[in-house]
Design a protein around this motif. Structure first.
Motif, PDB file in Angstrom:
ATOM      1  N   ALA A 170       1.341 -10.564   3.719  1.00  0.00           N
ATOM      2  CA  ALA A 170       2.753 -10.501   3.333  1.00  0.00           C
ATOM      3  C   ALA A 170       3.582 -11.450   4.197  1.00  0.00           C
ATOM      4  CB  ALA A 170       3.272  -9.067   3.464  1.00  0.00           C
ATOM      5  N   LEU A 171       3.282 -11.499   5.483  1.00  0.00           N
ATOM      6  CA  LEU A 171       3.986 -12.413   6.381  1.00  0.00           C
ATOM      7  C   LEU A 171       3.729 -13.863   5.961  1.00  0.00           C
ATOM      8  CD1 LEU A 171       5.723 -12.871   8.901  1.00  0.00           C
ATOM      9  CD2 LEU A 171       3.616 -12.712  10.266  1.00  0.00           C
ATOM     10  N   GLY A 172       2.483 -14.174   5.631  1.00  0.00           N
ATOM     11  CA  GLY A 172       2.150 -15.525   5.166  1.00  0.00           C
ATOM     12  C   GLY A 172       2.915 -15.897   3.915  1.00  0.00           C
ATOM     13  N   GLN A 209      -6.142  -1.672   6.843  1.00  0.00           N
ATOM     14  CA  GLN A 209      -5.677  -2.259   5.595  1.00  0.00           C
ATOM     15  C   GLN A 209      -4.193  -2.640   5.685  1.00  0.00           C
ATOM     16  OE1 GLN A 209      -5.207   0.175   2.015  1.00  0.00           O
ATOM     17  NE2 GLN A 209      -6.429  -1.367   0.910  1.00  0.00           N
ATOM     18  N   ALA A 210      -3.390  -1.806   6.316  1.00  0.00           N
ATOM     19  CA  ALA A 210      -1.964  -2.102   6.474  1.00  0.00           C
ATOM     20  C   ALA A 210      -1.772  -3.369   7.310  1.00  0.00           C
ATOM     21  CB  ALA A 210      -1.237  -0.920   7.109  1.00  0.00           C
ATOM     22  N   TYR A 211      -2.575  -3.541   8.344  1.00  0.00           N
ATOM     23  CA  TYR A 211      -2.480  -4.742   9.179  1.00  0.00           C
ATOM     24  C   TYR A 211      -2.851  -5.979   8.369  1.00  0.00           C
ATOM     25  CZ  TYR A 211      -2.833  -7.917  13.122  1.00  0.00           C
ATOM     26  OH  TYR A 211      -2.636  -8.972  13.982  1.00  0.00           O
ATOM     27  N   GLU A 212      -3.961  -5.912   7.632  1.00  0.00           N
ATOM     28  CA  GLU A 212      -4.397  -7.046   6.806  1.00  0.00           C
ATOM     29  C   GLU A 212      -3.347  -7.388   5.751  1.00  0.00           C
ATOM     30  OE1 GLU A 212      -8.233  -5.914   5.297  1.00  0.00           O
ATOM     31  OE2 GLU A 212      -9.178  -6.077   7.272  1.00  0.00           O
ATOM     32  N   MET A 213      -2.773  -6.374   5.139  1.00  0.00           N
ATOM     33  CA  MET A 213      -1.724  -6.606   4.144  1.00  0.00           C
ATOM     34  C   MET A 213      -0.484  -7.200   4.804  1.00  0.00           C
ATOM     35  SD  MET A 213      -3.033  -5.780   1.238  1.00  0.00           S
ATOM     36  CE  MET A 213      -1.663  -5.523   0.136  1.00  0.00           C
ATOM     37  N   ALA A 214      -0.199  -6.788   6.033  1.00  0.00           N
ATOM     38  CA  ALA A 214       0.952  -7.325   6.761  1.00  0.00           C
ATOM     39  C   ALA A 214       0.768  -8.813   7.049  1.00  0.00           C
ATOM     40  CB  ALA A 214       1.166  -6.545   8.057  1.00  0.00           C
ATOM     41  N   GLU A 217       2.667   9.870   1.495  1.00  0.00           N
ATOM     42  CA  GLU A 217       1.446  10.086   0.724  1.00  0.00           C
ATOM     43  C   GLU A 217       0.185   9.686   1.494  1.00  0.00           C
ATOM     44  OE1 GLU A 217       3.161   6.081  -0.022  1.00  0.00           O
ATOM     45  OE2 GLU A 217       3.998   8.074  -0.154  1.00  0.00           O
ATOM     46  N   GLY A 218       0.353   9.289   2.745  1.00  0.00           N
ATOM     47  CA  GLY A 218      -0.765   8.855   3.581  1.00  0.00           C
ATOM     48  C   GLY A 218      -0.729   7.348   3.758  1.00  0.00           C
ATOM     49  N   GLY A 219      -1.376   6.884   4.792  1.00  0.00           N
ATOM     50  CA  GLY A 219      -1.371   5.454   5.073  1.00  0.00           C
ATOM     51  C   GLY A 219      -0.074   5.036   5.742  1.00  0.00           C
ATOM     52  N   PHE A 220       0.218   3.751   5.628  1.00  0.00           N
ATOM     53  CA  PHE A 220       1.384   3.178   6.289  1.00  0.00           C
ATOM     54  C   PHE A 220       2.104   2.198   5.379  1.00  0.00           C
ATOM     55  CE2 PHE A 220      -1.814   4.152   9.457  1.00  0.00           C
ATOM     56  CZ  PHE A 220      -1.098   4.828  10.428  1.00  0.00           C
ATOM     57  N   TRP A 221       3.416   2.092   5.578  1.00  0.00           N
ATOM     58  CA  TRP A 221       4.149   0.988   4.984  1.00  0.00           C
ATOM     59  C   TRP A 221       4.707   0.168   6.132  1.00  0.00           C
ATOM     60  CZ3 TRP A 221       9.567   0.426   5.286  1.00  0.00           C
ATOM     61  CH2 TRP A 221      10.282   1.543   5.690  1.00  0.00           C
ATOM     62  N   VAL A 222       4.845  -1.137   5.909  1.00  0.00           N
ATOM     63  CA  VAL A 222       5.157  -2.063   6.993  1.00  0.00           C
ATOM     64  C   VAL A 222       6.403  -2.876   6.654  1.00  0.00           C
ATOM     65  CG1 VAL A 222       4.247  -3.950   8.427  1.00  0.00           C
ATOM     66  CG2 VAL A 222       2.671  -2.261   7.433  1.00  0.00           C
ATOM     67  N   SER A 223       7.289  -3.015   7.645  1.00  0.00           N
ATOM     68  CA  SER A 223       8.480  -3.853   7.494  1.00  0.00           C
ATOM     69  C   SER A 223       8.537  -4.843   8.651  1.00  0.00           C
ATOM     70  CB  SER A 223       9.743  -2.997   7.460  1.00  0.00           C
ATOM     71  OG  SER A 223       9.898  -2.284   8.671  1.00  0.00           O
ATOM     72  N   CYS A 283      10.289  -8.838   3.378  1.00  0.00           N
ATOM     73  CA  CYS A 283       8.839  -8.689   3.514  1.00  0.00           C
ATOM     74  C   CYS A 283       8.460  -7.231   3.799  1.00  0.00           C
ATOM     75  CB  CYS A 283       8.367  -9.600   4.644  1.00  0.00           C
ATOM     76  SG  CYS A 283       6.586  -9.702   4.808  1.00  0.00           S
ATOM     77  N   LEU A 284       7.894  -6.585   2.790  1.00  0.00           N
ATOM     78  CA  LEU A 284       7.417  -5.201   2.912  1.00  0.00           C
ATOM     79  C   LEU A 284       6.017  -5.120   2.315  1.00  0.00           C
ATOM     80  CD1 LEU A 284      10.614  -3.397   1.598  1.00  0.00           C
ATOM     81  CD2 LEU A 284       9.878  -3.532   3.987  1.00  0.00           C
ATOM     82  N   THR A 285       5.190  -4.275   2.881  1.00  0.00           N
ATOM     83  CA  THR A 285       3.849  -4.077   2.336  1.00  0.00           C
ATOM     84  C   THR A 285       3.363  -2.693   2.743  1.00  0.00           C
ATOM     85  OG1 THR A 285       1.667  -5.103   2.063  1.00  0.00           O
ATOM     86  CG2 THR A 285       2.593  -5.091   4.291  1.00  0.00           C
ATOM     87  N   GLU A 286       2.149  -2.358   2.337  1.00  0.00           N
ATOM     88  CA  GLU A 286       1.592  -1.052   2.670  1.00  0.00           C
ATOM     89  C   GLU A 286       0.074  -1.107   2.689  1.00  0.00           C
ATOM     90  OE1 GLU A 286       2.652   1.727  -0.368  1.00  0.00           O
ATOM     91  OE2 GLU A 286       1.931   0.435  -1.961  1.00  0.00           O
ATOM     92  N   GLY A 287      -0.523  -0.075   3.239  1.00  0.00           N
ATOM     93  CA  GLY A 287      -1.973   0.041   3.263  1.00  0.00           C
ATOM     94  C   GLY A 287      -2.381   1.489   3.395  1.00  0.00           C
ATOM     95  N   ASP A 288      -3.576   1.799   2.918  1.00  0.00           N
ATOM     96  CA  ASP A 288      -4.078   3.173   2.948  1.00  0.00           C
ATOM     97  C   ASP A 288      -4.436   3.655   4.351  1.00  0.00           C
ATOM     98  OD1 ASP A 288      -3.786   3.358   0.204  1.00  0.00           O
ATOM     99  OD2 ASP A 288      -5.860   2.755  -0.204  1.00  0.00           O
ATOM    100  N   ASN A 289      -4.716   2.700   5.249  1.00  0.00           N
ATOM    101  CA  ASN A 289      -5.034   3.040   6.633  1.00  0.00           C
ATOM    102  C   ASN A 289      -4.518   1.920   7.538  1.00  0.00           C
ATOM    103  OD1 ASN A 289      -7.044   0.918   6.636  1.00  0.00           O
ATOM    104  ND2 ASN A 289      -8.410   2.335   5.572  1.00  0.00           N
TER     105      ASN A 289
END
Length: 131
Positions: free
Chosen positions: A45-47, A37-42, A15-21, A28-34
Motif C-alpha cells: 500500500a505504501l508503494g 499479512q498486515a505488514y506485507e499489505m502495508a 473482526e480480527g487481524g489488523f488495519w493499517v494507516s 493509504c489504508l490497508t488490512e491483513g488477517d494477521n
C-alpha cells in the motif's frame, strides 16, 4: 531514495487481524488477517501511494518523527519500503533500447555467448544499487 522508512499505525480490527494507516499518507489504508499479512499489505500500500504521487508529480512527504505521532488506538510500526524491489516486482515490462558498442567488443561477446540484454540489466542494477 531506494530504501524508505515510514511509520504506520496498526489497529486491531474488530473482526480480527489488523488495519493499517499511515500518518504521512492519509489516503493509504490497508488490512491483513494477521500481523505478517498486515505488514506485507502495508508495504504494498505504501508503494502504491508513493508511486501514485510520483506519477501525479505530487510531493512525497518525508517520514514523520515517531515521537510526534499521536497514537490513540493501536501501535506504531516502522515500514521499510525498498523502491527498487517494488519496481522490480510491479513493473517488469521490457523496453527496447538501441546502443552502440565497438565492433571488437561485439565480436568478443558473441564468441563468448554473452547475452547482451542480461549483461546490460545486471550492470545497470549494480550501478543503481551503488547510488
Amino acid at each position: 531514495m531506494n530504501k524508505l522508512f515510514y511509520p504506520a499505525i496498526f489497529h486491531k480490527a474488530e473482526e480480527g487481524g489488523f488495519w493499517v494507516s499511515f500518518p504521512d499518507f492519509p489516503e493509504c489504508l490497508t488490512e491483513g488477517d494477521n500481523m505478517e499479512q498486515a505488514y506485507e499489505m502495508a508495504v504494498d500500500a505504501l508503494g502504491l501511494a508513493i508511486t501514485s504521487r510520483m506519477k501525479e508529480q505530487q510531493i512525497i512527504p518525508g517520514p514523520s518523527s515517531v515521537d510526534t505521532i499521536n497514537i490513540e488506538d493501536g501501535f506504531l510500526v516502522v515500514i521499510e519500503f525498498d523502491m527498487l524491489a517494488y519496481k522490480k516486482r510491479t513493473n517488469s515490462k521490457a523496453v527496447k533500447k538501441t546502443l552502440s558498442i565497438p565492433q571488437w567488443l561485439n565480436e568478443e561477446a558473441i564468441a563468448r555467448d554473452i547475452n547482451f540484454s542480461q549483461a546490460l540489466q545486471e550492470i545497470l542494477i549494480t550501478k543503481i544499487q551503488e547510488k
